[in-house]
Motif scaffolding. Structure first.
Motif, mmCIF file in Angstrom:
data_model
loop_
_atom_site.group_PDB
_atom_site.id
_atom_site.type_symbol
_atom_site.label_atom_id
_atom_site.label_comp_id
_atom_site.label_asym_id
_atom_site.label_seq_id
_atom_site.Cartn_x
_atom_site.Cartn_y
_atom_site.Cartn_z
ATOM 1 N N VAL A 1 -1.743 5.625 5.038
ATOM 2 C CA VAL A 1 -1.456 5.430 6.469
ATOM 3 C C VAL A 1 -1.862 6.671 7.251
ATOM 4 C CG1 VAL A 1 0.286 4.858 8.194
ATOM 5 C CG2 VAL A 1 0.449 3.895 5.883
ATOM 6 N N TYR A 2 -2.846 6.524 8.128
ATOM 7 C CA TYR A 2 -3.309 7.636 8.948
ATOM 8 C C TYR A 2 -2.177 8.097 9.856
ATOM 9 C CZ TYR A 2 -5.835 10.268 12.480
ATOM 10 O OH TYR A 2 -6.238 11.265 13.335
ATOM 11 N N GLY A 3 -1.937 9.402 9.886
ATOM 12 C CA GLY A 3 -0.918 9.946 10.778
ATOM 13 C C GLY A 3 0.319 10.447 10.051
ATOM 14 N N ILE A 4 0.390 10.222 8.731
ATOM 15 C CA ILE A 4 1.532 10.717 7.958
ATOM 16 C C ILE A 4 1.062 11.898 7.114
ATOM 17 C CG2 ILE A 4 3.352 10.151 6.318
ATOM 18 C CD1 ILE A 4 3.161 7.284 7.080
ATOM 19 N N GLY A 5 1.615 13.074 7.410
ATOM 20 C CA GLY A 5 1.196 14.285 6.708
ATOM 21 C C GLY A 5 1.852 14.439 5.346
ATOM 22 N N LYS A 6 1.348 15.407 4.580
ATOM 23 C CA LYS A 6 1.816 15.603 3.205
ATOM 24 C C LYS A 6 3.295 15.952 3.141
ATOM 25 C CE LYS A 6 0.733 17.990 -1.116
ATOM 26 N NZ LYS A 6 2.151 18.203 -1.441
ATOM 27 N N LYS A 7 3.760 16.816 4.055
ATOM 28 C CA LYS A 7 5.174 17.187 4.047
ATOM 29 C C LYS A 7 6.070 15.983 4.283
ATOM 30 C CE LYS A 7 5.318 22.103 5.246
ATOM 31 N NZ LYS A 7 5.848 23.097 6.217
ATOM 32 N N THR A 8 5.647 15.124 5.211
ATOM 33 C CA THR A 8 6.429 13.922 5.501
ATOM 34 C C THR A 8 6.390 12.963 4.317
ATOM 35 O OG1 THR A 8 5.907 14.149 7.861
ATOM 36 C CG2 THR A 8 6.774 12.037 7.135
ATOM 37 N N THR B 1 5.946 3.022 -0.387
ATOM 38 C CA THR B 1 5.006 2.010 0.125
ATOM 39 C C THR B 1 5.228 1.745 1.605
ATOM 40 O OG1 THR B 1 6.448 0.120 -0.331
ATOM 41 C CG2 THR B 1 5.031 0.893 -2.153
ATOM 42 N N VAL B 2 4.267 1.057 2.199
ATOM 43 C CA VAL B 2 4.407 0.645 3.600
ATOM 44 C C VAL B 2 5.645 -0.225 3.772
ATOM 45 C CG1 VAL B 2 3.360 -0.774 5.411
ATOM 46 C CG2 VAL B 2 1.942 0.843 4.121
ATOM 47 N N LEU C 1 0.825 -1.211 0.000
ATOM 48 C CA LEU C 1 0.000 0.000 0.000
ATOM 49 C C LEU C 1 0.859 1.261 0.000
ATOM 50 C CD1 LEU C 1 -2.774 -0.940 2.592
ATOM 51 C CD2 LEU C 1 -2.856 -1.160 0.105
ATOM 52 N N SER C 2 0.328 2.315 -0.615
ATOM 53 C CA SER C 2 1.004 3.605 -0.611
ATOM 54 C C SER C 2 1.048 4.159 0.809
ATOM 55 C CB SER C 2 0.255 4.580 -1.522
ATOM 56 O OG SER C 2 0.708 5.911 -1.311
ATOM 57 N N ILE C 3 2.102 4.881 1.134
ATOM 58 C CA ILE C 3 2.191 5.498 2.459
ATOM 59 C C ILE C 3 1.114 6.565 2.630
ATOM 60 C CG2 ILE C 3 4.635 5.008 2.833
ATOM 61 C CD1 ILE C 3 5.279 7.828 1.898
ATOM 62 N N LYS C 4 0.494 6.995 1.528
ATOM 63 C CA LYS C 4 -0.605 7.968 1.615
ATOM 64 C C LYS C 4 -1.823 7.381 2.322
ATOM 65 C CE LYS C 4 0.692 10.384 -2.648
ATOM 66 N NZ LYS C 4 0.277 10.730 -4.029
#
Length: 348
Positions: free
Chosen positions: A178-185, A196-197, A173-176
């Motif tokens: 994952v709840y808790g990871i913001g756009k800047k990160t 990916t995860v 899965l894309s890291i997008k």
């Protein structure tokens, strides 16, 4: 014993209600909100999403992306009415329901002998029969995976993530997601080849901890599909609030005030529905550098008036001295009291 958690999420809720109420809108790009030059999109139909329209997008951008979009006003009272019908169905199954918003909730059905998939199908059938709307359902042994599953096959989807499927099902899965990871990160990780995860799990642990700081342990568990949070149905209501992350950072006060107006109406409706009043109004913002700012005002009387809440919220926003663009705005009320108690006190 493994838990059985269900996450339900209405599909394009506001827009879908409009299409059910007006069948001539079915199959068309419906956009709720964003009708004025300063307005923003609350939600839109899947037909509009194909053009790149998204919630919290400025209306003028949505109009450019989707020139044939049908813009409609927000009807909070109607959406709340339909939401109540949906939640009545959920509460007919179990009392262990944790509402997340007007169109989303968790259920813990661990003590129900009926297979989770049958419960999920019952919910979908009943919601469609009573409202004409579709709902996506995710099933798993914890809240994080159940919510992930409900997004898997939207709209009108149903998905089970079993313990045996984890963590392998998560790795591609894309890291997008994952709840808790913001756009800047996310941008920072993409720049070093992490998409990916699985890529994230393969980072050196020291770098992972440095990157995510205090939430690193919780986030690492989440990547492995571990989440021990219970479904919490009976939390005492100490405050009511709404917030949103903006589609793009802004310092446009009119644009921000539009959100405060929507939040005020929604909060006021909930206060009146629950027969409670509030005395403290708080606004919250996050700037583009992720710093948070809050400002509150406690008034001399209790209120459930959307006009009063909105007026105070707008003044509070003016009082915050911000020199950076805003990426998140929220509004909440607290210092709550039962309306009947206040009326009795007044009559003494």
């Amino acid at each position: 014993m493994s838990r059985k958690i269900i996450h339900v999420d209405m599909d394009a809720f506001f827009a879908s209600v409009e299409q059910v109420d007006n069948p001539s809108l079915k199959g068309k790009p419906v956009i709720v909100g964003g009708r004025t030059s300063k307005g923003v999109v609350c939600t839109c139909s899947y037909e509009a999403r194909k053009y790149g329209v998204r919630s919290a997008m400025p209306g003028f951008i949505a109009a450019k992306k989707c020139p044939n979009g049908i813009f409609l006003p927000v009807r909070h009272s109607r959406y709340k009415e339909v939401s109540n019908q949906v939640f009545d169905i959920l509460y007919s199954i179990t009392d262990i329901v944790e509402p997340l918003s007007i169109d989303e909730a968790y259920l813990d059905v661990s003590d129900i002998d009926t297979p989770s998939i049958e419960i999920a199908q019952y919910i979908k059938n009943e919601v469609f029969k009573k409202t004409g709307l579709t709902i996506s359902v995710g099933i798993s042994h914890n809240k994080y995976l159940a919510k992930l599953a409900s997004d898997w096959n939207k709209p009108d989807g149903i998905k089970i993530i079993s313990e045996e499927m984890v963590p392998e099902i998560l790795r591609p899965l894309s890291i997008k997601t994952v709840y808790g990871i913001g756009k800047k990160t996310i941008d920072k990780l993409n720049n070093i080849g992490v998409y990916t995860v699985n890529d994230l799990l393969n980072l050196p642990k020291d770098y992972f901890v440095e990157l995510f700081s205090n939430q690193s342990w919780e986030l690492y568990n989440r990547l492995l599909g571990i989440d021990n949070r219970p479904v919490q149905p009976n939390r005492e209501t100490k405050s009511l609030g709404r917030e949103t992350t903006l589609s793009s950072n802004t310092d446009d006060i009119d644009y921000l005030n539009h959100f405060l107006l929507l939040f005020s109406k929604d909060i006021s409706y909930t206060l009146k529905k629950q027969n409670i009043l509030s005395k403290t109004i708080t606004i919250k913002i996050k700037t583009s550098d992720f710093s948070s700012h809050t400002k509150s005002k406690t008034i001399h009387h209790y209120t459930d008036s959307d006009d009063e809440i909105y007026s105070i919220a707008c003044n509070l926003l003016k009082e915050i001295n911000i020199h950076d663009n805003i990426r998140l705005i929220g509004l909440s009320v607290s210092n709550l009291s039962d309306k009947k108690i206040e009326q009795l006190t007044f009559l003494r």
